[in-house]
Scaffold this motif. Sequence first.
Motif, PDB file in Angstrom:
ATOM      1  N   UNK A  48       0.846  -1.201   0.000  1.00 21.90           N
ATOM      2  CA  UNK A  48       0.000   0.000   0.000  1.00 21.90           C
ATOM      3  C   UNK A  48       0.881   1.252   0.000  1.00 21.90           C
ATOM      4  N   UNK A  49       0.226   2.384  -0.272  1.00 23.88           N
ATOM      5  CA  UNK A  49       0.915   3.682  -0.235  1.00 23.88           C
ATOM      6  C   UNK A  49      -0.005   4.698   0.413  1.00 23.88           C
ATOM      7  N   UNK A  50       0.497   5.407   1.420  1.00 28.75           N
ATOM      8  CA  UNK A  50      -0.250   6.460   2.117  1.00 28.75           C
ATOM      9  C   UNK A  50       0.298   7.798   1.649  1.00 28.75           C
ATOM     10  N   UNK A  51      -0.440   8.454   0.745  1.00 31.13           N
ATOM     11  CA  UNK A  51       0.043   9.712   0.179  1.00 31.13           C
ATOM     12  C   UNK A  51       0.174  10.798   1.244  1.00 31.13           C
ATOM     13  N   UNK A  52      -0.718  10.771   2.259  1.00 34.16           N
ATOM     14  CA  UNK A  52      -0.665  11.808   3.283  1.00 34.16           C
ATOM     15  C   UNK A  52       0.643  11.809   4.062  1.00 34.16           C
ATOM     16  N   UNK A  53       1.104  10.630   4.433  1.00 33.89           N
ATOM     17  CA  UNK A  53       2.351  10.538   5.210  1.00 33.89           C
ATOM     18  C   UNK A  53       3.563  10.233   4.342  1.00 33.89           C
ATOM     19  N   UNK A  54       3.324   9.945   3.078  1.00 37.69           N
ATOM     20  CA  UNK A  54       4.442   9.615   2.197  1.00 37.69           C
ATOM     21  C   UNK A  54       5.098   8.291   2.546  1.00 37.69           C
ATOM     22  N   UNK A  55       4.276   7.339   3.054  1.00 42.30           N
ATOM     23  CA  UNK A  55       4.798   6.061   3.496  1.00 42.30           C
ATOM     24  C   UNK A  55       4.390   4.940   2.522  1.00 42.30           C
ATOM     25  N   UNK A  56       5.353   4.114   2.168  1.00 40.19           N
ATOM     26  CA  UNK A  56       5.116   2.897   1.397  1.00 40.19           C
ATOM     27  C   UNK A  56       5.090   1.736   2.379  1.00 40.19           C
ATOM     28  N   UNK A  57       4.157   0.793   2.201  1.00 40.74           N
ATOM     29  CA  UNK A  57       4.044  -0.254   3.211  1.00 40.74           C
ATOM     30  C   UNK A  57       3.689  -1.620   2.660  1.00 40.74           C
ATOM     31  N   UNK A  58       3.782  -2.599   3.564  1.00 40.47           N
ATOM     32  CA  UNK A  58       3.445  -3.994   3.253  1.00 40.47           C
ATOM     33  C   UNK A  58       2.864  -4.631   4.499  1.00 40.47           C
ATOM     34  N   UNK A  59       1.819  -5.452   4.316  1.00 32.30           N
ATOM     35  CA  UNK A  59       1.215  -6.198   5.422  1.00 32.30           C
ATOM     36  C   UNK A  59       1.256  -7.692   5.119  1.00 32.30           C
ATOM     37  N   UNK A  60       1.610  -8.476   6.137  1.00 37.92           N
ATOM     38  CA  UNK A  60       1.551  -9.933   6.067  1.00 37.92           C
ATOM     39  C   UNK A  60       0.572 -10.388   7.151  1.00 37.92           C
ATOM     40  N   UNK A  61      -0.512 -11.047   6.725  1.00 40.29           N
ATOM     41  CA  UNK A  61      -1.589 -11.418   7.655  1.00 40.29           C
ATOM     42  C   UNK A  61      -1.781 -12.932   7.601  1.00 40.29           C
ATOM     43  N   UNK A  62      -1.816 -13.564   8.760  1.00 38.02           N
ATOM     44  CA  UNK A  62      -2.084 -15.000   8.809  1.00 38.02           C
ATOM     45  C   UNK A  62      -3.244 -15.285   9.745  1.00 38.02           C
ATOM     46  N   UNK A  63      -3.901 -16.410   9.556  1.00 46.14           N
ATOM     47  CA  UNK A  63      -5.017 -16.853  10.405  1.00 46.14           C
ATOM     48  C   UNK A  63      -4.555 -17.951  11.352  1.00 46.14           C
ATOM     49  N   UNK A  64      -3.310 -17.850  11.805  1.00 50.76           N
ATOM     50  CA  UNK A  64      -2.718 -18.894  12.620  1.00 50.76           C
ATOM     51  C   UNK A  64      -3.049 -18.791  14.090  1.00 50.76           C
ATOM     52  N   UNK A  65      -2.120 -19.284  14.907  1.00 44.66           N
ATOM     53  CA  UNK A  65      -2.376 -19.449  16.336  1.00 44.66           C
ATOM     54  C   UNK A  65      -2.364 -18.151  17.119  1.00 44.66           C
TER      55      UNK A  65
END
Length: 581
Positions: free
Chosen positions: A483-500
């Motif tokens: 993702x990219x947040x234009x307001x803060x100028x931040x580039x990001x990545x999320x890793x989501x799991x349905x684990x324990x």
Amino acid sequence: MPDWLYSATPHIISLIAVLSLLLSSINAFGDETQKTVVIGGDYNYPPYEFINDQGEPAGYNVDLTRAIAEVMGMKVSFRMGEWSQIRKAFEQGQIDALQGMIRSEERSRIFDFSPAHAIIHQSVFARRGAQRISLLQQLAGKEVVVQENGIMHDYLISNKTGARLITVPTHADALRRLASGKHDYALVANLPGLYVGKELGLSNIIPVGRTFQAQRYGYAVRKGNDALLAQFSEGLAILKNTGRQQQIYNKWLSPLQEHTSDWKNLGKVAAIVSALLLVVLGGTVVWNRMLKKEVDRRSEELNIRQQQLIQADKMTSLGILVSGVAHEINNPAGLLLLNIPMVRDAWQDCEDILEQHYQQHGDFLLAGLPYSRMRDEIPLLLSDMQDSSRRIKRIVEDLKDFARQRHDDEHAPFDLNEVTEMAIRLVDNSIRKSTDHFSVEYYQPMPAVAGNAQRIEQVIINLILNACQALGHRQQAVSIRTFYDAGSGQVGLEVIDQGCGIDSENLKRLIDPFFTTKREQGGTGLGLSVSSGIVQAHNGQMQFSSEPGEGTRVTLTFPASTTAQTTDSYSMHSESQVNHS
């Protein structure tokens, strides 16, 4: 190849193997006096063939022979001894077949050989400090120990290298003589030489120079025994097609060996040093409590740094090993890509002749199967082989790029989407083994991030592997999005799991060095700590949110290298619900 044919092929191969076994069993039932085939082998040629501690034949060749006997319905017995005696008995007809013999032009005049089931390399061994050997002609005038009647004995005699030959019954005898200070060199098979040297603790001898003579190694029978040779060749083909030969090969001849002795010795040294430090600190406690606290704090920091240095050195060595192995795999993969089109052209040239024969004489067997079937399948098989070779080459290139060493100060703009794609390809096998529900969403267009792409790739790989390990069953999902947040100028990545999920008391300790909940499974507790350090070095942040039983979300953010105007041009490239069933 059509999907139905691709899915049915393993069953067809298995059916052929079962039918061969049933037919062999019927023949054996009808002939209660079925002849036992006597198989000869070297009693001290590990890991290919040898007599184990229980006095029984063992090794790669022995397991392969037993498997062939099983699928072909043969009765076999083993006769193991000194190679020169076994070869003599074979030539005199006392032994029906040798399960491991290197093919040469001279030997082919008196023996017939099956397709090779292994490739043997030869190495020159010497005591440490001896002159390196790059050509066998350098052995002229030297005392060289070889196995009597072995392939290198034959080779050195026929090629008149000028070496003074000393013959011994086994490779072990050759290396023992060399280690005791006798003679100049020993010329023996590379893998058995390394195996025997390790087992006997001969630490003063090493290979000196490159390996020689990549030689084909397979079953041998006396000239004219076509029926027995056909049984071994057909049985070997069945084992190769069903994957059983590869399983036996991996059991005995896996090329990657884990060398842990150096680290154990280093650990012992570290333990001794730590004990001495504790004695010193114990004395200091008596004199000054405040000084004790300071020394304890600094000792802990020193120990952490020492462990990080050990781990960093270990990972560097692993990177070099991976790079070397990738190079070795790349060469045969390139050869396949070069040769497969030539084989396809050859098939096309032969097809008209075969088709004419088919029209005139009816169906016939080609590679053990009807021509009417093979004429359709061979082009598909060649196409699959070429596609697989390309995939091998691409995976190898990814491994080489991952293993390539770069300095931390080598910062350049990179695309987080491309780095994420590379990381996913490298751990694709782990993903497939862990979940049937894996999805990826890429933000487009993605502003660049300034930094070291390889280090960020390392972080993403670690997060994906952690997510896979957290899953309890294959129906739980792992998803990734950029993702990219234009307001803060931040580039990001999320890793989501349905684990324990993670307990709240452990959540705040995740990036502490050496903290791990998987110590019994071999976890070091350095993965997230090192990853956090990499992210911070790139002026980024790594945040965790989790509840026990609810899964975990890890978010990475980095400052974009430019102020990209993407607010009105948001688009999402989605690869959601990639099925890994």
